[in-house]
Design a protein around this motif. Structure first.
Motif, PDB file in Angstrom:
ATOM      1  N   PRO A  55       0.672  -1.112   0.151  1.00  0.00           N
ATOM      2  CA  PRO A  55       0.133   0.013  -0.178  1.00  0.00           C
ATOM      3  C   PRO A  55       0.980   1.238  -0.160  1.00  0.00           C
ATOM      4  CG  PRO A  55       0.153  -0.971   1.913  1.00  0.00           C
ATOM      5  CD  PRO A  55       1.052  -2.154   1.498  1.00  0.00           C
ATOM      6  N   HIS A  56       0.729   2.817  -0.558  1.00  0.00           N
ATOM      7  CA  HIS A  56       1.152   3.383  -0.654  1.00  0.00           C
ATOM      8  C   HIS A  56       0.094   4.768  -0.561  1.00  0.00           C
ATOM      9  CE1 HIS A  56       4.386   1.793  -2.685  1.00  0.00           C
ATOM     10  NE2 HIS A  56       3.403   1.050  -3.520  1.00  0.00           N
ATOM     11  N   GLN A  57       0.278   5.613  -0.029  1.00  0.00           N
ATOM     12  CA  GLN A  57      -0.014   6.866   1.121  1.00  0.00           C
ATOM     13  C   GLN A  57      -0.329   7.759  -0.307  1.00  0.00           C
ATOM     14  OE1 GLN A  57       2.277   9.082   3.736  1.00  0.00           O
ATOM     15  NE2 GLN A  57       1.022   7.736   6.135  1.00  0.00           N
ATOM     16  N   LEU A  67       3.082   7.704  -6.792  1.00  0.00           N
ATOM     17  CA  LEU A  67       2.433   6.527  -6.260  1.00  0.00           C
ATOM     18  C   LEU A  67       1.258   5.710  -6.546  1.00  0.00           C
ATOM     19  CD1 LEU A  67       5.220   4.724  -3.839  1.00  0.00           C
ATOM     20  CD2 LEU A  67       5.473   5.417  -6.671  1.00  0.00           C
ATOM     21  N   THR A  68       0.178   7.336  -6.293  1.00  0.00           N
ATOM     22  CA  THR A  68      -0.967   6.483  -6.686  1.00  0.00           C
ATOM     23  C   THR A  68      -2.133   7.307  -7.151  1.00  0.00           C
ATOM     24  OG1 THR A  68      -1.838   8.024  -4.305  1.00  0.00           O
ATOM     25  CG2 THR A  68      -1.238   6.226  -4.307  1.00  0.00           C
ATOM     26  N   ASN A 120      -3.268   9.343 -10.681  1.00  0.00           N
ATOM     27  CA  ASN A 120      -3.284   8.783 -11.840  1.00  0.00           C
ATOM     28  C   ASN A 120      -2.175   7.462 -12.648  1.00  0.00           C
ATOM     29  OD1 ASN A 120      -3.306   9.559 -14.808  1.00  0.00           O
ATOM     30  ND2 ASN A 120      -1.802  10.212 -15.266  1.00  0.00           N
ATOM     31  N   PHE A 121      -3.049   6.509 -11.598  1.00  0.00           N
ATOM     32  CA  PHE A 121      -2.064   4.750 -11.582  1.00  0.00           C
ATOM     33  C   PHE A 121      -0.209   5.463 -11.855  1.00  0.00           C
ATOM     34  CE2 PHE A 121      -6.256   5.174 -13.487  1.00  0.00           C
ATOM     35  CZ  PHE A 121      -6.949   4.267 -13.006  1.00  0.00           C
ATOM     36  N   ALA A 122      -0.023   6.835 -11.406  1.00  0.00           N
ATOM     37  CA  ALA A 122       1.370   6.554 -10.757  1.00  0.00           C
ATOM     38  C   ALA A 122       1.720   7.567 -11.728  1.00  0.00           C
ATOM     39  CB  ALA A 122       2.108   5.464 -10.552  1.00  0.00           C
ATOM     40  N   PHE A 123       1.135   7.616 -13.120  1.00  0.00           N
ATOM     41  CA  PHE A 123       2.448   8.702 -14.201  1.00  0.00           C
ATOM     42  C   PHE A 123       1.953   9.603 -14.300  1.00  0.00           C
ATOM     43  CE2 PHE A 123       1.623   4.868 -16.351  1.00  0.00           C
ATOM     44  CZ  PHE A 123       1.648   4.488 -17.754  1.00  0.00           C
ATOM     45  N   GLU A 124       3.108   9.944 -14.168  1.00  0.00           N
ATOM     46  CA  GLU A 124       3.706  11.952 -13.896  1.00  0.00           C
ATOM     47  C   GLU A 124       3.417  13.229 -14.645  1.00  0.00           C
ATOM     48  OE1 GLU A 124       6.797  13.635 -11.594  1.00  0.00           O
ATOM     49  OE2 GLU A 124       6.870  12.124 -11.143  1.00  0.00           O
ATOM     50  N   GLU A 125       4.126  12.495 -15.491  1.00  0.00           N
ATOM     51  CA  GLU A 125       4.238  13.535 -16.938  1.00  0.00           C
ATOM     52  C   GLU A 125       4.662  13.015 -18.311  1.00  0.00           C
ATOM     53  OE1 GLU A 125       7.288  17.606 -17.039  1.00  0.00           O
ATOM     54  OE2 GLU A 125       7.537  16.658 -16.351  1.00  0.00           O
ATOM     55  N   VAL A 126       3.617  13.637 -18.788  1.00  0.00           N
ATOM     56  CA  VAL A 126       3.699  13.009 -20.713  1.00  0.00           C
ATOM     57  C   VAL A 126       4.204  14.914 -20.914  1.00  0.00           C
ATOM     58  CG1 VAL A 126       1.877  13.197 -20.894  1.00  0.00           C
ATOM     59  CG2 VAL A 126       2.926  12.007 -23.088  1.00  0.00           C
ATOM     60  N   LYS A 127       4.873  14.802 -22.266  1.00  0.00           N
ATOM     61  CA  LYS A 127       4.985  15.758 -22.664  1.00  0.00           C
ATOM     62  C   LYS A 127       6.279  15.577 -24.464  1.00  0.00           C
ATOM     63  CE  LYS A 127       9.464  17.505 -20.263  1.00  0.00           C
ATOM     64  NZ  LYS A 127       9.175  18.915 -19.415  1.00  0.00           N
ATOM     65  N   PHE A 130       6.605   7.180 -14.939  1.00  0.00           N
ATOM     66  CA  PHE A 130       6.036   7.314 -14.512  1.00  0.00           C
ATOM     67  C   PHE A 130       6.780   6.918 -13.282  1.00  0.00           C
ATOM     68  CE2 PHE A 130       6.363   4.352 -18.102  1.00  0.00           C
ATOM     69  CZ  PHE A 130       6.345   3.269 -16.800  1.00  0.00           C
ATOM     70  N   ASN A 131       5.938   6.341 -11.755  1.00  0.00           N
ATOM     71  CA  ASN A 131       6.829   5.793 -10.895  1.00  0.00           C
ATOM     72  C   ASN A 131       6.445   4.645 -10.493  1.00  0.00           C
ATOM     73  OD1 ASN A 131       8.341   8.642 -10.452  1.00  0.00           O
ATOM     74  ND2 ASN A 131       6.002   9.177 -10.096  1.00  0.00           N
ATOM     75  N   LYS A 132       5.298   3.615 -11.161  1.00  0.00           N
ATOM     76  CA  LYS A 132       5.310   2.216 -10.435  1.00  0.00           C
ATOM     77  C   LYS A 132       4.029   1.795 -12.252  1.00  0.00           C
ATOM     78  CE  LYS A 132       2.830  -0.374  -6.730  1.00  0.00           C
ATOM     79  NZ  LYS A 132       1.880  -0.143  -5.643  1.00  0.00           N
ATOM     80  N   PHE A 133       4.764   0.764 -11.796  1.00  0.00           N
ATOM     81  CA  PHE A 133       4.181  -0.239 -13.048  1.00  0.00           C
ATOM     82  C   PHE A 133       2.348  -0.513 -12.625  1.00  0.00           C
ATOM     83  CE2 PHE A 133       8.026  -0.164 -15.176  1.00  0.00           C
ATOM     84  CZ  PHE A 133       7.804  -0.345 -16.322  1.00  0.00           C
ATOM     85  N   HIS A 134       1.374   0.086 -12.003  1.00  0.00           N
ATOM     86  CA  HIS A 134       0.365   0.062 -11.409  1.00  0.00           C
ATOM     87  C   HIS A 134      -0.124  -0.982 -11.341  1.00  0.00           C
ATOM     88  CE1 HIS A 134      -3.376   0.961  -9.312  1.00  0.00           C
ATOM     89  NE2 HIS A 134      -1.973   2.514  -8.378  1.00  0.00           N
ATOM     90  N   PRO A 135      -0.612  -1.825 -10.682  1.00  0.00           N
ATOM     91  CA  PRO A 135      -1.384  -3.713 -11.377  1.00  0.00           C
ATOM     92  C   PRO A 135      -3.072  -2.847 -11.404  1.00  0.00           C
ATOM     93  CG  PRO A 135      -1.512  -2.835  -8.410  1.00  0.00           C
ATOM     94  CD  PRO A 135      -0.806  -1.912  -9.580  1.00  0.00           C
ATOM     95  N   ASP A 136      -3.757  -2.078 -10.704  1.00  0.00           N
ATOM     96  CA  ASP A 136      -4.423  -1.450 -11.110  1.00  0.00           C
ATOM     97  C   ASP A 136      -5.356  -1.225 -12.757  1.00  0.00           C
ATOM     98  OD1 ASP A 136      -7.521  -0.629 -12.218  1.00  0.00           O
ATOM     99  OD2 ASP A 136      -7.228   0.181 -10.281  1.00  0.00           O
TER     100      ASP A 136
END
Length: 325
Positions: A118-120, A124-125, A127-134, A145-151
């Motif tokens: 689990p994460h606060q 890491l939570t 936008n499913f850990a996707f932070e920036e696209v440009k 992105f900061n995690k390969f999110h399992p959702d």
């Protein structure tokens, strides 16, 4: 007289408060306290589960000897609760084995047990850990992105990001803060860059037998990043687990230039096994092997093609990208 009575009442109230506080602390201590026999039993059960399920069972006899010696020397006699046992012994097992996936944790009755950490709320939570696209200068795409999110819904975010980057002349994928996560999202993202049915990795059990073989899926939205489309992947020593799987497969298939630091070296599949009703082992159960080079990265990590300090990796990769035009 009235003043004296008030003072006496105050003193009595204060004494009662101290008395009940001490009683409460005493009761809590008794409830949490572990005896030496309980600590020994928990240790034996922990090592027994490890012997039965760990991907490297040959190292467990040495662990039994080491931790038995520590018990005899009283190194764990200070443990007052099962939570403290989980924290201290889990940390020690991780340090001795250098297996960064190993940990112990406790659960409440009827609590769902999962290996997913689990994460606060945060990077890491959201936008499913996707932070920036440009887009960067030179029509180069940039994705962080900061995690390969399992959702499963994380796939929609992948599709949106790669739809936005479809017109780029190359992509820099920033995984310097990517802690790992779902190998199935790694498979999905890899499928944007490699031909359909390309073997990605296979999974070995404790006996070295292949129990699964993973290939490229045909479910992605477009195929604009195939063939000679250039990709640079940024790494750091924090890039771990599924991040290393993704990076290693891209590198082994000559689909990406990896720029940055050697990665973490967390190379096993992890799951959970109960030790008691309350104590749970997060334990490495199987071993993924990159099909293109027959390599696993446990303890060694993925070595970049261009090894530079991770802080400077983006600048180096962007400079390389500008040379393709």
């Amino acid at each position: 007289m009235k003043k004296t009575t008030i003072i006496n009442i105050f003193k009595i109230t204060k004494l009662l408060f101290i008395f009940f506080t001490l009683m409460s602390v005493s009761v809590q201590a008794n409830q949490k306290s572990l005896t030496s026999e309980q600590i020994k039993s928990l240790m034996e059960q922990t090592l027994s589960v490890m012997q039965e399920h760990y991907i490297q069972p040959d190292i467990v006899p040495e662990l039994v000897e080491l931790f038995t010696s520590r018990l005899i020397l009283g190194q764990y006699s200070h443990l007052d609760s099962i939570d403290e046992f989980a924290d201290v012994v889990g940390r020690d097992l991780r340090a001795v084995t250098q297996d960064k996936h190993l940990s112990l944790f406790t659960v409440k009755p009827d609590e769902d047990i999962t290996h997913i950490l689990p994460h606060q709320n945060g990077k890491l939570t959201y936008n499913f850990a996707f932070e920036e696209v440009k887009y960067l200068h030179g029509k180069i795409g940039y994705l962080k992105f900061n995690k390969f999110h399992p959702d499963p819904r994380a796939r929609d975010t992948v599709d949106a990001a790669f739809g936005f980057l479809k017109q780029s002349d190359g992509i820099i994928i920033d995984l310097r803060d990517t802690i790992g996560g779902s190998p199935w999202l790694a498979q999905y993202i890899l499928s944007y860059f490699l031909e359909k049915d390309t073997p990605l990795w296979h999974v070995l059990d404790v006996d070295g037998e292949i129990i699964d073989a993973i290939t490229v899926t045909d479910e992605v939205r477009h195929r604009a990043f195939l063939n000679e489309f250039p990709v640079w992947i940024l790494t750091s020593r924090n890039s771990a687990s599924a991040t290393e799987l993704f990076t290693g497969v891209m590198q082994a298939n000559a689909k990406a230039v990896v720029v940055g630091d050697v990665t973490s070296g967390a190379g096993f599949y992890v799951g959970v096994r109960p030790i008691t009703d309350e104590l749970i082992f997060r334990i490495s159960l199987s071993k993924p092997v990159i099909t293109a080079n027959q390599q696993n990265w446990e303890k060694t990590g993925i070595t970049p093609n261009l090894q530079v300090p991770s802080l400077d990796a983006l600048a180096y990769a962007h400079e390389l990208s500008l040379k393709i035009n």
